[in-house]
Design a protein around this motif. Structure first.
Motif, PDB file in Angstrom:
ATOM      1  N   GLU A 149      39.109 -19.827 -17.740  1.00  0.00           N
ATOM      2  CA  GLU A 149      38.155 -20.668 -17.022  1.00  0.00           C
ATOM      3  C   GLU A 149      37.923 -21.981 -17.747  1.00  0.00           C
ATOM      4  OE1 GLU A 149      34.781 -18.144 -16.652  1.00  0.00           O
ATOM      5  OE2 GLU A 149      35.645 -16.991 -14.991  1.00  0.00           O
ATOM      6  N   ASN A 150      37.943 -21.946 -19.084  1.00  0.00           N
ATOM      7  CA  ASN A 150      37.725 -23.146 -19.911  1.00  0.00           C
ATOM      8  C   ASN A 150      38.868 -23.275 -20.892  1.00  0.00           C
ATOM      9  OD1 ASN A 150      35.146 -23.480 -18.723  1.00  0.00           O
ATOM     10  ND2 ASN A 150      34.287 -21.997 -20.150  1.00  0.00           N
ATOM     11  N   ASN A 153      38.350 -24.839 -24.455  1.00  0.00           N
ATOM     12  CA  ASN A 153      37.543 -24.114 -25.457  1.00  0.00           C
ATOM     13  C   ASN A 153      38.344 -22.954 -25.991  1.00  0.00           C
ATOM     14  OD1 ASN A 153      35.424 -25.779 -24.914  1.00  0.00           O
ATOM     15  ND2 ASN A 153      34.302 -24.305 -23.650  1.00  0.00           N
TER      16      ASN A 153
END
Length: 154
Positions: A149-150, A153
């Motif tokens: 999702e990220n 990160n």
């Protein structure tokens, strides 16, 4: 100019090192490692369970039979999924439900059979190990999902 030359040398050096590392591993990108045979996996599982639960000889024999039966069923299910995958057929919602239901039935059956073989203390320890394993797997899946999702990160 010196900084540019230094940067180029560093990039080439890192790329060369990375290439050597891949060659040392003996694998190209996307190449899968060799899998253990079902018998090898069963032996390792039996030894691990024996150590963790301190099984006696008769318990080891009974658990070995259970693990062998389970491994046979797993191999059959893998082959089934592989043939479906190769044919390009995706399972329907009902088929996925049936597979998950069958897996849960197998787990319950395994637990019931183990309950007959193990003493209450060993069974409690086995159940705790299973719960810990499930929690650990869930953490990994959550971590992987959050990375997807990220992606920035890491």
């Amino acid at each position: 100019m010196k900084k540019l030359l230094l940067a180029v040398v560093l990039v080439v050096g890192i790329a060369t090192f990375a290439q050597e590392r891949n060659e040392q591993d003996g694998k190209e990108k996307g190449e899968k490692r060799e899998r253990m045979t079902p018998e090898q996996r069963t032996q390792l599982q039996l030894k691990k369970i024996t150590i963790d639960l301190k099984l006696n000889d008769s318990q080891q024999k009974e658990v070995a039979k259970l693990l062998k039966d389970r491994e046979t069923k797993i191999e059959a299910m893998k082959a089934e999924r592989q043939t479906a995958k190769e044919s390009g057929k995706r399972p329907s919602a009902d088929e996925r439900f049936a597979m998950k239901n069958r897996m849960l039935d197998e787990q319950k059956e395994m637990k019931d059979k183990l309950a007959k073989i193990l003493n209450p203390e060993q069974l409690a320890k086995w159940e705790q190990k299973q719960a810990d394993r499930k929690d650990k797997m869930q953490e990994r899946m959550d971590k992987r999902k959050s990375k997807m999702e990220n992606p920035d990160n890491k």
